[in-house]
Structures are given as C-alpha cells and as structure tokens.
Design a protein around this motif. Structure first.
Motif, mmCIF file in Angstrom:
data_model
loop_
_atom_site.group_PDB
_atom_site.id
_atom_site.type_symbol
_atom_site.label_atom_id
_atom_site.label_comp_id
_atom_site.label_asym_id
_atom_site.label_seq_id
_atom_site.Cartn_x
_atom_site.Cartn_y
_atom_site.Cartn_z
ATOM 1 N N ILE A 53 0.831 -1.200 0.000
ATOM 2 C CA ILE A 53 0.000 0.000 0.000
ATOM 3 C C ILE A 53 0.866 1.250 0.000
ATOM 4 C CG2 ILE A 53 -1.727 1.327 1.292
ATOM 5 C CD1 ILE A 53 -2.875 -1.309 2.264
ATOM 6 N N GLY A 54 2.056 1.149 0.609
ATOM 7 C CA GLY A 54 2.975 2.275 0.647
ATOM 8 C C GLY A 54 3.446 2.721 -0.725
ATOM 9 N N LEU A 55 3.246 1.897 -1.742
ATOM 10 C CA LEU A 55 3.617 2.286 -3.106
ATOM 11 C C LEU A 55 2.707 3.378 -3.658
ATOM 12 C CD1 LEU A 55 4.383 -1.243 -4.602
ATOM 13 C CD2 LEU A 55 6.042 0.521 -3.978
ATOM 14 N N ILE A 56 1.522 3.511 -3.072
ATOM 15 C CA ILE A 56 0.605 4.585 -3.480
ATOM 16 C C ILE A 56 1.094 5.865 -2.800
ATOM 17 C CG2 ILE A 56 -1.773 5.415 -3.481
ATOM 18 C CD1 ILE A 56 -2.610 2.448 -3.013
ATOM 19 N N PRO A 57 1.509 6.859 -3.574
ATOM 20 C CA PRO A 57 2.071 8.074 -2.975
ATOM 21 C C PRO A 57 1.130 8.739 -1.973
ATOM 22 C CG PRO A 57 2.400 8.077 -5.345
ATOM 23 C CD PRO A 57 1.489 6.925 -5.033
ATOM 24 N N VAL A 58 1.658 9.132 -0.858
ATOM 25 C CA VAL A 58 1.027 9.872 0.236
ATOM 26 C C VAL A 58 -0.153 9.122 0.861
ATOM 27 C CG1 VAL A 58 0.031 12.072 0.990
ATOM 28 C CG2 VAL A 58 1.781 12.056 -0.789
ATOM 29 N N VAL A 59 -1.184 8.841 0.092
ATOM 30 C CA VAL A 59 -2.384 8.190 0.629
ATOM 31 C C VAL A 59 -2.050 6.825 1.229
ATOM 32 C CG1 VAL A 59 -4.662 7.276 0.031
ATOM 33 C CG2 VAL A 59 -3.886 9.411 -0.979
ATOM 34 N N GLY A 89 4.952 5.029 19.085
ATOM 35 C CA GLY A 89 4.558 6.160 18.248
ATOM 36 C C GLY A 89 5.713 6.664 17.403
ATOM 37 N N ALA A 90 6.909 6.701 17.986
ATOM 38 C CA ALA A 90 8.097 7.139 17.249
ATOM 39 C C ALA A 90 8.410 6.171 16.106
ATOM 40 C CB ALA A 90 9.288 7.264 18.193
ATOM 41 N N ASN A 91 8.226 4.873 16.346
ATOM 42 C CA ASN A 91 8.449 3.881 15.281
ATOM 43 C C ASN A 91 7.523 4.141 14.097
ATOM 44 O OD1 ASN A 91 10.483 2.447 16.601
ATOM 45 N ND2 ASN A 91 9.043 1.021 17.537
ATOM 46 N N VAL A 92 6.254 4.351 14.388
ATOM 47 C CA VAL A 92 5.272 4.589 13.315
ATOM 48 C C VAL A 92 5.538 5.929 12.636
ATOM 49 C CG1 VAL A 92 2.815 4.938 12.811
ATOM 50 C CG2 VAL A 92 3.516 3.086 14.325
ATOM 51 N N ALA A 93 5.865 6.959 13.426
ATOM 52 C CA ALA A 93 6.137 8.286 12.851
ATOM 53 C C ALA A 93 7.356 8.239 11.928
ATOM 54 C CB ALA A 93 6.350 9.307 13.966
ATOM 55 N N PHE A 94 8.412 7.528 12.349
ATOM 56 C CA PHE A 94 9.613 7.408 11.513
ATOM 57 C C PHE A 94 9.281 6.665 10.227
ATOM 58 C CE2 PHE A 94 13.433 5.123 10.153
ATOM 59 C CZ PHE A 94 14.298 6.200 9.949
ATOM 60 N N ASP A 95 8.532 5.583 10.346
ATOM 61 C CA ASP A 95 8.135 4.798 9.171
ATOM 62 C C ASP A 95 7.320 5.664 8.202
ATOM 63 O OD1 ASP A 95 7.875 2.571 7.517
ATOM 64 O OD2 ASP A 95 6.187 1.737 8.624
ATOM 65 N N THR A 96 6.431 6.477 8.744
ATOM 66 C CA THR A 96 5.610 7.360 7.908
ATOM 67 C C THR A 96 6.462 8.427 7.238
ATOM 68 O OG1 THR A 96 3.704 7.010 9.335
ATOM 69 C CG2 THR A 96 3.636 8.931 7.886
ATOM 70 N N ALA A 97 7.331 9.061 8.008
ATOM 71 C CA ALA A 97 8.169 10.132 7.467
ATOM 72 C C ALA A 97 9.083 9.617 6.367
ATOM 73 C CB ALA A 97 8.988 10.770 8.587
ATOM 74 N N LEU A 103 10.605 6.450 -3.578
ATOM 75 C CA LEU A 103 11.564 5.365 -3.782
ATOM 76 C C LEU A 103 12.335 4.991 -2.516
ATOM 77 C CD1 LEU A 103 12.943 6.236 -7.328
ATOM 78 C CD2 LEU A 103 11.157 4.606 -6.737
ATOM 79 N N VAL A 104 12.903 5.961 -1.818
ATOM 80 C CA VAL A 104 13.636 5.674 -0.576
ATOM 81 C C VAL A 104 12.681 5.047 0.445
ATOM 82 C CG1 VAL A 104 14.886 6.708 1.375
ATOM 83 C CG2 VAL A 104 15.314 7.502 -0.953
ATOM 84 N N GLY A 105 11.506 5.633 0.574
ATOM 85 C CA GLY A 105 10.523 5.127 1.524
ATOM 86 C C GLY A 105 10.039 3.731 1.178
ATOM 87 N N ASP A 106 9.894 3.470 -0.110
ATOM 88 C CA ASP A 106 9.459 2.132 -0.530
ATOM 89 C C ASP A 106 10.525 1.092 -0.207
ATOM 90 O OD1 ASP A 106 7.077 3.228 -1.530
ATOM 91 O OD2 ASP A 106 8.067 3.729 -3.416
ATOM 92 N N VAL A 111 13.275 -2.786 5.209
ATOM 93 C CA VAL A 111 14.297 -2.801 6.242
ATOM 94 C C VAL A 111 13.740 -2.407 7.608
ATOM 95 C CG1 VAL A 111 16.531 -1.850 6.934
ATOM 96 C CG2 VAL A 111 16.050 -2.239 4.521
ATOM 97 N N PHE A 112 13.012 -1.308 7.651
ATOM 98 C CA PHE A 112 12.471 -0.799 8.913
ATOM 99 C C PHE A 112 11.014 -1.219 9.035
ATOM 100 C CE2 PHE A 112 10.590 2.313 11.786
ATOM 101 C CZ PHE A 112 11.494 2.288 12.823
ATOM 102 N N ARG A 113 10.762 -2.176 9.873
ATOM 103 C CA ARG A 113 9.404 -2.705 10.058
ATOM 104 C C ARG A 113 8.866 -2.229 11.410
ATOM 105 N NH1 ARG A 113 8.526 -7.496 6.449
ATOM 106 N NH2 ARG A 113 10.341 -7.495 5.093
#
Length: 138
Positions: A53-59, A89-97, A103-106, A111-113
């Motif tokens: 789902i993270g492949l869909i930009p922003v949404v 919360g920090a784990n989820v916030a970092f994953d979101t950011a 591409l980097v986020g995908d 790596v970061f789960r």
C-alpha cells in the motif's frame, strides 16, 4: 458450487474480547498482515500491506500509518507505559516520514518494520505482566 471446483475462501476469526490474550492475537494478526503476509517469489522475502500500500504516494502511507496506530491503541488498552507508547509512536512516525520520500521510503519498508518493532514491545510487556498469554510455538 460444492466440491473441488469450489473457490477457497480465507477465513480468519479474531477474538473481540478485551482480555490480554485476545488483544495479543489481534495485534499479532495485524503485524502479520502489515509486515509478513506475502513472499516475493524467487527471493523468498516476506512483505506485507505496509510495503504494498505504501507504493501509493502519500495516501498509502497514511493508510498504513492508521493501521500502525491501531497497534499502539491496543498497547494503550493493555496498559503499556507512556515511555513504551512513545517508542511505539516514534516507530510509526519514523516509518511514515521515511515512507513519504519517493523510492527511498518504498525501499525502507523492507528494512524498517515499525509494526514488528511495536509487536516486540507489546509481547515483552505481555510476557512480563500477563505470562498466561504466551503461546508456545513448536
């Protein structure tokens, strides 16, 4: 249509109780769905909806953030400390950011789960405060 030609359906029944064992089962199921529900053919690497789902930009990133927030909410229901909830919360916030960076986020989703990290925090709490919820895997 009955018999061998009948399509198979996946049925998953999760407990709806507020007891620690029910919460553990729901959190484990959510983590599995988000982080390890599929395998990439050929390389046998587990991925989940977080990466897909993270492949869909922003949404997509905001959808998976909401699903990760559910795990934090369940941790709150278990009585985790503010420190533990902050770490989650920090784990989820970092994953979101990181996920918002194209591409980097995908790539980072492999790596970061964050949901697996948060599951470990919840399991550690449960093993200490509710040892009866442990499941012996064999």
């Amino acid at each position: 249509m009955d018999g061998p030609d009948r399509p198979q359906t996946l049925s998953l029944k999760l407990p709806s109780g507020t007891d620690p064992a029910s919460i553990r089962m729901r959190v484990e199921a959510m983590e599995m769905l988000l982080e390890r529900s599929f395998r990439i053919p050929g390389v046998n690497v587990p991925i989940g909806l977080d990466a897909i789902i993270g492949l869909i930009p922003v949404v997509g990133d905001f959808i998976t953030t909401a699903m990760g927030a559910y795990i934090i909410w369940e941790g709150r229901n278990l009585g985790l400390s503010k420190w533990q909830l902050s770490r989650m919360g920090a784990n989820v916030a970092f994953d979101t950011a990181i996920g918002l960076i194209p591409l980097v986020g995908d790539a980072a989703d492999f790596v970061f789960r964050s949901n697996s990290r948060n599951l470990r925090i919840i399991k550690k709490h449960l093993d200490k405060h509710h040892p009866e919820t442990r499941i012996i895997e064999g």
